[in-house]
Design an enzyme around this catalytic site. Structure first.
Site, short mmCIF file in Angstrom:
data_model
loop_
_atom_site.label_atom_id
_atom_site.label_comp_id
_atom_site.label_asym_id
_atom_site.label_seq_id
_atom_site.Cartn_x
_atom_site.Cartn_y
_atom_site.Cartn_z
CB ALA A 104 -1.36 -0.26 0.97
CE LYS A 105 5.19 3.85 -0.29
NZ LYS A 105 5.71 4.07 0.89
N GLY A 106 0.32 5.74 0.78
CA GLY A 106 -0.19 7.01 1.14
C GLY A 106 0.13 8.52 0.70
#
Length: 416
Positions: A104-106
């Site tokens: 994931a990444k934000g």
């Protein structure tokens, strides 16, 4: 010539590796796209009383191997495409080093240098509220990334915990040790880069005591890498920040450079060494070039002029796909980002395990585990590279990551 963006680069890297692995077409198509991406608008009351709205994202790429795992970055260039690519790279990274996580990444579109500490805290808490239904200790565990740090993670953990009604330290990693973080996490990515660089020198019969190294970036990753390689005897001839680079062919005193940066807001400008541009740094004649800043800095133009014997990618996606082709044609080995900078997520995993068990380890045990996992993954990459006659180290690493991810999908099946 317009080069492809980070998401196109990531997909092209996958496609190169597919030739060497047997993956079901349907599973491969699933692996090419994120499972979900959330876009949120974050209204924040600024110190002057005005309200500013910030765009932000959280991309969950794949969870076949376990909970999503990936950092949160604050930068003006954050985009949905960028976080999607970074979430994909995190998926392959966790698979390559065999962690029970997905990717994931934000990120938030902002310039943290223009915000006060209070404004950054309010923005962080608003972002956490916006994504809190997506994250959790068994679903998606964020961590620090560009322009975020242990204090940022403390705010995320606190905001999430307030909604839960009790402390949930395992919802994020990279926290301060005082609230469940692990010793060694802050230095983990840079330590991992130094370990992989040592392994790379050994593989290519380069004596680290005689090695010249140039490092683009002197933030958390670059500075730790420089310090540890210097301790091992390497000659750090150049480092850089956003203002430019400093160069000394006889070797920089890294402790002195760090002290200067600490006293000048992290800036190297004005340090007593030859000032050069970041472009000049990337094309120095050195034994190892370590890009430790942002994506897409090694372009075709740079690759054609690059004089380093080997590249160790400390940043995520620092080499464009087209530039990688040029380097391959020139015979310049590139140790890929999904291995070279995996130290951070490995120690994040160890922090998460400690939180889940409510039992802490000392930093020596953490660092031993980190080294063992990284050197093991490096050896596995070399076996794939040599035994399968794969043309590049990056493609060899991707074959391992894709096989492990595809196997997880194969065993889990498709529901409904």
């Amino acid at each position: 010539m317009t080069e492809s963006g980070p998401l196109e680069n990531m997909l092209a890297q996958m496609e190169q590796a597919r030739e060497y692995v047997d993956i079901d077409d349907g599973i491969y198509e699933r692996l090419k796209s994120p499972e979900r991406t959330l876009s949120v608008s974050l209204p924040v009351r600024m110190d002057d009383g005005s309200v500013e709205v910030f765009d932000a994202y959280r991309c969950q790429f794949d969870s076949a191997r376990g909970p999503y795992k990936g950092g949160i970055r604050y930068h003006p260039t954050v985009s949905e495409e960028e976080v999607s690519a970074l979430a994909g790279w995190m998926t392959w990274k966790t698979a390559l080093v065999d962690l029970p996580f997905g990717g994931a990444k934000g990120g938030i579109v902002c310039n943290p240098k223009e915000l006060s500490d209070n404004e950054i805290e309010q923005l962080t808490r608003r972002y956490t509220e916006g994504i809190r239904r997506m994250i959790g200790p068994e679903t998606d565990i964020p961590a620090p990334d560009m322009n975020t740090d242990p204090r940022t993670m403390a705010w995320v953990m606190d905001t999430y915990s307030v909604y839960q009604g009790y402390a949930v330290p395992e919802v994020v990693t990279g926290k301060p040790p005082e609230i469940g973080g692990t010793d060694g996490r802050v230095e983990a990515t840079g330590r991992g880069v130094s370990i992989i660089t040592e392994e790379t020198f050994e593989y290519f019969d380069t004596d680290i005591q005689d090695a010249d190294v140039a490092i683009q970036g002197f933030g958390n990753v670059g500075s730790v890498t420089a310090d540890l390689l210097s301790e091992r005897g390497a000659n750090i001839v150049a480092v850089s920040d956003v203002t430019g680079a400093i160069h000394d062919p006889t070797g920089l005193d890294i402790a002195d450079v760090q002290a200067y940066a600490d006293a000048n807001g992290g800036r190297l400008e004005g340090y007593d060494a030859e000032p050069i541009s970041n472009d000049d740094l990337l094309t120095l004649d050195v034994d190892a070039l370590i890009p430790a800043a942002i994506e897409d800095v090694i372009t075709v133009d740079v690759a054609e002029r690059l004089a380093a014997d080997v590249i160790v990618e400390a940043a995520n996606g620092p080499t464009t796909f087209d530039a990688a082709q040029v380097l391959s044609d020139r015979g310049v080995p590139v140790v890929p980002d999904i291995l070279a900078n995996a130290g951070g997520v490995i120690v994040s995993y160890l922090e998460w395990v400690q939180n889940s068990q409510q039992y802490s380890w000392d930093v020596e045990e953490v660092n031993r585990d980190l080294r063992q996992r990284l050197t093991g993954a490096f050896d596995e990459m070399l076996v794939a590279y040599e035994d399968r006659n794969i043309p590049t180290l990056r493609t060899a690493a991707y074959t391992i990551a894709l096989e492990r991810s595809a196997d997880a999908h194969e065993f889990r099946g498709l529901f409904p």
